[in-house]
Design a protein around this motif. Structure first.
Motif, short mmCIF file in Angstrom:
data_model
loop_
_atom_site.label_atom_id
_atom_site.label_comp_id
_atom_site.label_asym_id
_atom_site.label_seq_id
_atom_site.Cartn_x
_atom_site.Cartn_y
_atom_site.Cartn_z
N LEU A 4 -7.89 -12.52 -24.68
CA LEU A 4 -6.61 -11.84 -25.64
C LEU A 4 -7.33 -10.48 -26.06
N ILE A 5 -6.50 -9.47 -25.70
CA ILE A 5 -6.78 -8.03 -26.21
C ILE A 5 -5.67 -7.61 -27.21
N VAL A 6 -6.30 -7.00 -28.19
CA VAL A 6 -5.34 -6.41 -29.19
C VAL A 6 -5.83 -5.08 -29.62
N GLU A 34 -7.26 -13.79 -16.62
CA GLU A 34 -6.02 -13.97 -17.20
C GLU A 34 -6.19 -13.28 -18.56
N VAL A 35 -5.05 -12.39 -18.47
CA VAL A 35 -5.07 -11.27 -19.88
C VAL A 35 -3.64 -11.65 -20.59
N LEU A 36 -3.94 -11.72 -21.97
CA LEU A 36 -2.93 -11.69 -22.94
C LEU A 36 -2.94 -10.38 -23.91
N MET A 37 -2.12 -9.55 -23.82
CA MET A 37 -1.96 -8.42 -24.46
C MET A 37 -1.20 -8.58 -25.74
N GLY A 38 -1.83 -7.91 -26.93
CA GLY A 38 -0.92 -7.96 -28.07
C GLY A 38 -0.20 -6.72 -28.15
N VAL A 39 1.14 -6.66 -28.71
CA VAL A 39 1.79 -5.27 -28.78
C VAL A 39 2.60 -5.41 -29.96
N ALA A 40 2.84 -4.21 -30.53
CA ALA A 40 3.48 -4.14 -31.78
C ALA A 40 4.64 -3.34 -31.44
N PRO A 41 5.66 -3.26 -32.41
CA PRO A 41 6.84 -2.26 -32.22
C PRO A 41 6.42 -0.91 -33.02
N ASP A 42 5.30 -0.40 -32.51
CA ASP A 42 5.07 1.05 -33.27
C ASP A 42 5.42 2.12 -32.37
N ILE A 56 2.96 -8.62 -32.45
CA ILE A 56 2.36 -8.62 -33.74
C ILE A 56 3.01 -7.61 -34.54
N PRO A 57 3.39 -7.75 -35.90
CA PRO A 57 4.06 -6.70 -36.57
C PRO A 57 3.42 -5.55 -36.73
N ASP A 58 4.13 -4.54 -36.89
CA ASP A 58 3.27 -3.17 -36.90
C ASP A 58 3.03 -2.75 -38.48
N PRO A 59 1.95 -2.18 -38.79
CA PRO A 59 1.83 -2.00 -40.11
C PRO A 59 2.39 -0.79 -40.71
N SER A 60 2.93 -0.54 -41.79
CA SER A 60 3.51 0.57 -42.48
C SER A 60 2.56 1.40 -42.98
N PRO A 61 2.84 2.93 -42.89
CA PRO A 61 1.48 3.68 -43.50
C PRO A 61 1.36 3.52 -44.95
N CYS A 106 -2.41 -10.26 -43.75
CA CYS A 106 -1.99 -11.94 -43.70
C CYS A 106 -1.12 -12.03 -42.74
N ARG A 107 -0.15 -11.21 -42.36
CA ARG A 107 0.98 -11.19 -41.39
C ARG A 107 0.19 -11.21 -39.98
N SER A 108 -0.54 -10.23 -39.77
CA SER A 108 -1.13 -9.61 -38.56
C SER A 108 -1.98 -10.80 -38.06
N VAL A 109 -3.02 -11.11 -39.00
CA VAL A 109 -3.90 -12.53 -38.54
C VAL A 109 -3.05 -13.63 -38.28
N ARG A 110 -2.04 -13.80 -38.87
CA ARG A 110 -1.20 -15.10 -38.76
C ARG A 110 -0.58 -14.99 -37.31
N SER A 111 -0.32 -13.91 -36.82
CA SER A 111 0.39 -13.55 -35.45
C SER A 111 -0.77 -14.01 -34.15
N ILE A 112 -1.81 -13.25 -34.75
CA ILE A 112 -2.78 -13.25 -33.77
C ILE A 112 -3.70 -14.79 -33.71
#
Length: 384
Positions: A4-6, A34-42, A56-61, A106-112
């Motif tokens: 799993l790659i993030v 076998e690969v699972l890639m993490g993506v965010a709407p950044d 995964i949620p993307d962080p806000s600056p 908290c949000r991103s760790v939960r998703s991963i």
């Protein structure tokens, strides 16, 4: 093997973390893993067709509310204000991207963690993503990842911004840290996509792998091009366009400037939003750039001396100094970037073949380090 790659996420336009994660993920897939890639709407993640992904949620600056950050960031980038900010450590980068915000962690760790439980990977690979390291630790999965000389806490850190991370590790009874950069020491192995000549580190966990993609063969004879790309943060697009026009308007070279706000032609200078560097660098005499890791590696892979103006960003300044000390390029940190300094740099490269010879030596060294084959083999050996 299942991996799993993030990658690191950031709403600022940056191709580095995603392109490196994609190169590693593609190499694992091509090797039958076998690969699972993490993506965010950044705006930076563009997975190819056929690659399995999870969101995964993307962080806000700086953890700002979305309605604020979506208005501020474009204006800051357009005005070139990022270039005026002193970025002293990778911890500053993580803070600015929003990766150190407690709520985001908290949000991103939960998703991963949810992805880990659903996918059951043998290993997690972090492309400088601290949430991936935390999630792997909590789920008891071995974590590996990319590193560099400048992402180490020993090089530079800003622990005053890591209170959210410290709160998180305390709440989950994880090993206590001072700086968020200490999380990279939790990795089983740290892979550096460079060489000891450019990033000398004494660490038993460090594995140098050179280029993530083996450079193609190319013809070095026809060098009729000047390639320029300043990314974001070093100099405003308007100022850079003006300097290029003043420096090279009467040049015998064709100039292509990538990363422009709008596509246009000014005399012999072509401004484009995006460019395929693999097609342009074989023809380039010099590569003017901001000192980003990808830009430096791209230049060396085609034996093109980089002319670097890193601005105030710590990593880029280190890269510029390293390439200058290796004799393979020119660092404009002291002279500054101007029409005169750009013309002088071009003249120096034209009159001294040593720059290209040093670039060739670095290219050979990094090819021998094995690239993604080294990453795959090392992880397989550790997990065996």
């Amino acid at each position: 093997m299942k991996i799993l790659i993030v990658p690191m996420f950031a709403r600022a336009a940056t191709s580095g973390p995603w392109s490196r994660a994609l190169a590693i993920g593609s190499a694992f897939q091509e090797s039958g893993h076998e690969v699972l890639m993490g993506v965010a709407p950044d705006g930076n993640c563009h997975p190819p067709e056929g690659m399995n992904t999870f969101h995964i949620p993307d962080p806000s600056p700086m953890g700002l509310p979305d309605f604020v950050s979506t208005r501020i960031l474009p204006a800051v980038n357009k005005l070139g204000l990022l270039g005026k900010i002193q970025v002293k450590s990778f911890e500053n980068v993580l803070r600015f991207s929003g990766a150190l915000d407690y709520q985001y962690i908290c949000r991103s760790v939960r998703s991963i963690r949810e992805a880990i439980r659903a996918f059951s990977p043998d290993a997690v690979y972090s492309e400088v993503n601290i949430s991936a390291i935390l999630a792997a630790k909590l789920e008891g999965v071995p974590a590996f990842g990319s590193s560099s000389y400048t992402t180490r806490a020993e090089y530079a850190s800003a622990p005053q911004y890591a209170s959210g991370v410290r709160r998180f590790v305390r709440e989950f009874s994880l090993p206590q840290i001072d700086s968020s950069l200490e999380l990279f020491n939790w990795l089983e192995q740290k892979f550096i996509p460079s060489s000891p000549s450019l990033e000398p580190i004494d660490d038993t966990k460090v594995v140098y792998c050179g280029f993530l993609k083996k450079p193609a063969q190319f013809d070095e004879q026809d060098k009729n091009l000047i390639l320029a790309y300043m990314g974001s943060g070093s100099v405003s697009p308007h100022k850079f366009e003006k300097m290029l026009a003043e420096a090279f308007a009467d040049s015998k070279y064709k100039i292509i400037a990538a990363g422009a706000n709008a596509e246009k032609q000014v005399d012999n200078i072509t401004f484009v939003k995006r460019a395929d560097f693999s097609k342009l660098l074989p023809r380039a005499k010099i590569f003017i750039n901001h000192g980003g890791q990808n830009s430096i590696m791209d230049a060396i892979s085609y034996c093109v001396p980089p002319i670097v103006f890193p601005g105030k960003a710590f990593e880029r300044r280190f890269n510029a100094q390293s390439i200058e000390q290796a004799g393979a390029g020119i660092n404009l940190s002291t002279a500054g970037i101007s029409a005169d300094s750009l013309r002088e740099a071009l003249s120096a490269v034209e009159s001294d073949e040593t720059y290209r010879d040093k670039a060739r030596s670095l290219r050979a060294e990094m090819i021998n380090l094995g690239g993604t084959d080294t990453i795959i083999r090392t992880i397989s050996d550790v997990l065996a």
